[in-house]
Design a protein around this motif. Structure first.
Motif, PDB file in Angstrom:
ATOM      1  N   ARG A 288       0.822  -1.213   0.000  1.00 47.47           N
ATOM      2  CA  ARG A 288       0.000   0.000   0.000  1.00 47.47           C
ATOM      3  C   ARG A 288       0.857   1.265   0.000  1.00 47.47           C
ATOM      4  NH1 ARG A 288      -1.253   2.455   4.480  1.00 47.47           N
ATOM      5  NH2 ARG A 288      -0.958   0.544   5.694  1.00 47.47           N
ATOM      6  N   ILE A 289       1.837   1.338   0.909  1.00 42.31           N
ATOM      7  CA  ILE A 289       2.631   2.571   1.023  1.00 42.31           C
ATOM      8  C   ILE A 289       3.553   2.741  -0.172  1.00 42.31           C
ATOM      9  CG2 ILE A 289       4.399   3.734   2.414  1.00 42.31           C
ATOM     10  CD1 ILE A 289       3.128   2.500   4.879  1.00 42.31           C
ATOM     11  N   ASP A 290       4.139   1.642  -0.657  1.00 44.82           N
ATOM     12  CA  ASP A 290       5.011   1.764  -1.824  1.00 44.82           C
ATOM     13  C   ASP A 290       4.211   2.141  -3.068  1.00 44.82           C
ATOM     14  OD1 ASP A 290       7.909   1.357  -2.587  1.00 44.82           O
ATOM     15  OD2 ASP A 290       6.949   0.084  -4.087  1.00 44.82           O
ATOM     16  N   SER A 291       2.975   1.674  -3.158  1.00 47.11           N
ATOM     17  CA  SER A 291       2.112   2.074  -4.288  1.00 47.11           C
ATOM     18  C   SER A 291       1.824   3.571  -4.246  1.00 47.11           C
ATOM     19  CB  SER A 291       0.794   1.288  -4.240  1.00 47.11           C
ATOM     20  OG  SER A 291       1.011  -0.088  -4.444  1.00 47.11           O
ATOM     21  N   ASN A 292       1.674   4.118  -3.047  1.00 48.47           N
ATOM     22  CA  ASN A 292       1.421   5.554  -2.919  1.00 48.47           C
ATOM     23  C   ASN A 292       2.608   6.394  -3.381  1.00 48.47           C
ATOM     24  OD1 ASN A 292      -1.080   4.980  -1.814  1.00 48.47           O
ATOM     25  ND2 ASN A 292      -0.403   5.174   0.308  1.00 48.47           N
ATOM     26  N   ALA A 293       3.802   5.779  -3.420  1.00 44.54           N
ATOM     27  CA  ALA A 293       4.999   6.506  -3.851  1.00 44.54           C
ATOM     28  C   ALA A 293       5.200   6.459  -5.353  1.00 44.54           C
ATOM     29  CB  ALA A 293       6.244   5.935  -3.158  1.00 44.54           C
ATOM     30  N   LYS A 294       4.299   5.815  -6.089  1.00 41.99           N
ATOM     31  CA  LYS A 294       4.486   5.707  -7.538  1.00 41.99           C
ATOM     32  C   LYS A 294       4.389   7.068  -8.224  1.00 41.99           C
ATOM     33  CE  LYS A 294       3.427   2.834 -11.484  1.00 41.99           C
ATOM     34  NZ  LYS A 294       3.732   3.911 -12.434  1.00 41.99           N
ATOM     35  N   GLU A 295       3.540   7.943  -7.723  1.00 42.78           N
ATOM     36  CA  GLU A 295       3.434   9.286  -8.310  1.00 42.78           C
ATOM     37  C   GLU A 295       4.774  10.027  -8.188  1.00 42.78           C
ATOM     38  OE1 GLU A 295       0.832  13.436  -7.832  1.00 42.78           O
ATOM     39  OE2 GLU A 295       0.263  11.614  -6.727  1.00 42.78           O
ATOM     40  N   LEU A 296       5.421   9.913  -7.031  1.00 40.88           N
ATOM     41  CA  LEU A 296       6.734  10.522  -6.835  1.00 40.88           C
ATOM     42  C   LEU A 296       7.750   9.891  -7.783  1.00 40.88           C
ATOM     43  CD1 LEU A 296       8.796  12.264  -5.270  1.00 40.88           C
ATOM     44  CD2 LEU A 296       8.929  10.403  -3.575  1.00 40.88           C
ATOM     45  N   ALA A 297       7.698   8.570  -7.931  1.00 40.18           N
ATOM     46  CA  ALA A 297       8.627   7.872  -8.819  1.00 40.18           C
ATOM     47  C   ALA A 297       8.442   8.308 -10.263  1.00 40.18           C
ATOM     48  CB  ALA A 297       8.428   6.357  -8.690  1.00 40.18           C
ATOM     49  N   ASP A 298       7.190   8.450 -10.686  1.00 39.48           N
ATOM     50  CA  ASP A 298       6.907   8.871 -12.065  1.00 39.48           C
ATOM     51  C   ASP A 298       7.379  10.298 -12.315  1.00 39.48           C
ATOM     52  OD1 ASP A 298       5.790   6.415 -12.573  1.00 39.48           O
ATOM     53  OD2 ASP A 298       3.709   7.075 -12.312  1.00 39.48           O
ATOM     54  N   GLN A 299       7.174  11.170 -11.334  1.00 41.77           N
ATOM     55  CA  GLN A 299       7.613  12.562 -11.468  1.00 41.77           C
ATOM     56  C   GLN A 299       9.135  12.639 -11.593  1.00 41.77           C
ATOM     57  OE1 GLN A 299       6.644  15.073  -8.135  1.00 41.77           O
ATOM     58  NE2 GLN A 299       6.826  16.965  -9.328  1.00 41.77           N
ATOM     59  N   LEU A 300       9.828  11.874 -10.775  1.00 43.61           N
ATOM     60  CA  LEU A 300      11.288  11.876 -10.817  1.00 43.61           C
ATOM     61  C   LEU A 300      11.799  11.282 -12.131  1.00 43.61           C
ATOM     62  CD1 LEU A 300      13.759  12.594  -9.102  1.00 43.61           C
ATOM     63  CD2 LEU A 300      13.721  10.262  -8.199  1.00 43.61           C
ATOM     64  N   SER A 301      11.098  10.293 -12.644  1.00 44.55           N
ATOM     65  CA  SER A 301      11.518   9.645 -13.893  1.00 44.55           C
ATOM     66  C   SER A 301      11.417  10.575 -15.097  1.00 44.55           C
ATOM     67  CB  SER A 301      10.680   8.386 -14.140  1.00 44.55           C
ATOM     68  OG  SER A 301      10.894   7.431 -13.120  1.00 44.55           O
ATOM     69  N   GLU A 302      10.597  11.605 -15.001  1.00 48.80           N
ATOM     70  CA  GLU A 302      10.519  12.592 -16.088  1.00 48.80           C
ATOM     71  C   GLU A 302      11.853  13.312 -16.243  1.00 48.80           C
ATOM     72  OE1 GLU A 302       8.027  13.303 -18.242  1.00 48.80           O
ATOM     73  OE2 GLU A 302       6.996  11.548 -17.405  1.00 48.80           O
ATOM     74  N   PHE A 303      12.546  13.521 -15.142  1.00 52.61           N
ATOM     75  CA  PHE A 303      13.848  14.200 -15.182  1.00 52.61           C
ATOM     76  C   PHE A 303      14.999  13.205 -15.279  1.00 52.61           C
ATOM     77  CE2 PHE A 303      10.918  16.942 -12.866  1.00 52.61           C
ATOM     78  CZ  PHE A 303      11.066  18.140 -13.551  1.00 52.61           C
ATOM     79  N   LEU A 304      14.776  11.996 -14.774  1.00 51.82           N
ATOM     80  CA  LEU A 304      15.823  10.965 -14.781  1.00 51.82           C
ATOM     81  C   LEU A 304      15.277   9.729 -15.500  1.00 51.82           C
ATOM     82  CD1 LEU A 304      16.947  11.291 -11.036  1.00 51.82           C
ATOM     83  CD2 LEU A 304      18.002  12.357 -13.048  1.00 51.82           C
ATOM     84  N   PRO A 305      15.259   9.767 -16.825  1.00 53.71           N
ATOM     85  CA  PRO A 305      14.626   8.681 -17.588  1.00 53.71           C
ATOM     86  C   PRO A 305      15.288   7.321 -17.383  1.00 53.71           C
ATOM     87  CG  PRO A 305      15.856  10.158 -19.045  1.00 53.71           C
ATOM     88  CD  PRO A 305      15.786  10.826 -17.711  1.00 53.71           C
ATOM     89  N   GLY A 306      16.538   7.323 -16.896  1.00 54.76           N
ATOM     90  CA  GLY A 306      17.219   6.061 -16.655  1.00 54.76           C
ATOM     91  C   GLY A 306      16.585   5.244 -15.547  1.00 54.76           C
ATOM     92  N   LEU A 307      15.729   5.852 -14.753  1.00 51.48           N
ATOM     93  CA  LEU A 307      15.031   5.111 -13.701  1.00 51.48           C
ATOM     94  C   LEU A 307      13.979   4.177 -14.282  1.00 51.48           C
ATOM     95  CD1 LEU A 307      14.476   7.863 -10.972  1.00 51.48           C
ATOM     96  CD2 LEU A 307      15.913   5.821 -10.757  1.00 51.48           C
ATOM     97  N   ARG A 308      13.438   4.543 -15.443  1.00 52.94           N
ATOM     98  CA  ARG A 308      12.397   3.721 -16.068  1.00 52.94           C
ATOM     99  C   ARG A 308      13.013   2.456 -16.651  1.00 52.94           C
ATOM    100  NH1 ARG A 308      10.836   8.631 -18.942  1.00 52.94           N
ATOM    101  NH2 ARG A 308       9.139   9.718 -17.872  1.00 52.94           N
ATOM    102  N   GLY A 309      12.466   1.349 -16.326  1.00 53.52           N
ATOM    103  CA  GLY A 309      12.917   0.092 -16.918  1.00 53.52           C
ATOM    104  C   GLY A 309      14.249  -0.410 -16.398  1.00 53.52           C
TER     105      GLY A 309
END
Length: 390
Positions: A288-309
């Motif tokens: 539950r808590i890690d799922s709530n952090a997905k929005e933060l992860a997605d926002q950060l991935s916009e600037f750091l595309p290497g996080l995706r995949g």
């Protein structure tokens, strides 16, 4: 992670004892028994109980390192790599003044040779092919030298009393038998070597030993800052010469057989540890808590595309990124005074200040979520037991 041990040759290396004589440990035990029968309550302070430090174990992590992984756009990979190359010791470089090549790692390994067991990645460092990412920096080298130096100062003050033979003081290495162990990463082995460089190269500045200083095998930060990162002009005095260090003082840094190594349970028993971590990840509260952090992860991935995949340990989690890599972006750049938006499309644009401010606002939430994840892991008794057990 590494452990430095100090043990008499007459006793197993599991024990850390001074080698004043072969009966040091038994004498110490008798002294403790005598003290306990004489006094009803023994002062717990070793500065007042007339006891003698027989041995010390030291566990420590590595020093400052470059980020573990490149996270930016492919267009800036070369530029950021070049920057981190300037912050780590090169494997070999030309010394224009001396007209010869110096290998920083070889300079350390001459006196503190690494011995890697074949079971550990076939005798090869696990992280050697990721250069410069994940490598120990010059700053990290000097951090570990400083720790070694301070430990030597503490040992001189509290536990090292210069025992004598025929009225003459014995040296530090004559009084202590040092054993050093490390995990199989170049950054951890080099950290141990630099710790030893500070521990042994430093001498208490009293009497005839006042002039002796750190060995600085492999070079240090002094020239780095003077030359603004141009290490090729490093002064020869920052390198250890063979006459500065005798053959008898050579101390091996051992990476032991996986079957008996106790430093990293994840390296020793990867399947068991992975299964234990997955059990924590699969808990309802973690999901539950890690799922709530997905929005933060997605926002950060916009600037750091290497996080995706990017590969995720333990099969991945709902948030979808590696949070250690994400936190690296903030920690490593802050440690080296690098803007968070450097090496990106935003650098030098009118949006740079706004993007920098936005990234700054993400730093604390990223670090907080990573900390929470680790707390969840280590709140699991089985996981903690597996990590701590031999």
């Amino acid at each position: 992670m590494a452990v430095l041990t100090s043990s008499t040759r007459a006793i197993s290396s599991k024990y850390l004892t001074r080698r004043a004589n072969c009966q040091a440990l038994s004498s110490h035990c008798k002294r403790c028994q005598s003290t306990s029968t004489t006094h009803s309550a023994v002062d717990s302070s070793y500065l007042q109980n007339e006891g003698t430090i027989e041995g010390v174990w030291i566990f420590h992590r590595h020093g400052d390192r470059a980020p573990n992984r490149y996270l930016g756009s492919p267009a800036y990979h070369a530029a950021e790599s070049a920057h981190w190359y300037s912050r780590i010791p090169p494997v070999a470089r030309a010394d224009a003044a001396a007209g010869r090549h110096h290998d920083h790692y070889a300079a350390l390994s001459e006196h503190f040779p690494p011995i890697i067991h074949k079971s550990q990645n076939d005798g090869v460092y696990t992280d050697i092919n990721r250069e410069p990412f994940g490598f120990l920096t010059y700053n990290g080298m000097d951090q570990m030298r400083c720790v070694g130096k301070r430990f030597r100062q503490r040992c001189d003050r509290y536990g090292y009393n210069h025992s004598k033979i025929n009225g003459e003081k014995r040296s530090f290495l004559e009084d202590w038998d040092l054993r050093a162990y490390s995990t199989n990463y170049l950054r951890t082995v080099t950290s141990v070597q630099c710790f030893l460089d500070g521990l042994i190269g430093y001498h208490n500045s009293v009497g005839d030993e006042r002039q002796k200083q750190l060995l600085y095998a492999g070079g240090g930060l002094r020239r780095y800052y003077k030359d603004a990162g141009r290490h090729e002009h490093m002064h020869p005095s920052t390198l250890t010469l063979s006459e500065d260090f005798s053959v008898e003082q050579s101390i091996q840094v051992q990476v032991r057989d996986k079957k008996i190594d106790t430093l990293n349970a994840f390296d020793k028993r990867p399947k068991m540890m992975n299964d234990l971590v997955k059990n924590v990840i699969n808990m309802e509260g973690f999901q539950r808590i890690d799922s709530n952090a997905k929005e933060l992860a997605d926002q950060l991935s916009e600037f750091l595309p290497g996080l995706r995949g990017a590969p995720q340990a333990f099969g991945g989690t709902p948030s979808g990124i590696n949070w250690i890599h994400a936190n690296d972006h903030f920690v490593c750049r802050r440690a080296h005074g690098i803007p968070l938006s450097a090496f990106s499309d935003y650098e030098g644009t009118s949006d740079e200040a706004e993007v920098e401010k936005l990234l700054e606002s993400l730093a604390t939430p990223v670090c907080s979520h990573l900390s929470w994840r680790f707390r969840e892991w280590y709140a699991c008794p089985k996981l903690v037991a597996a990590g701590a057990a031999p």
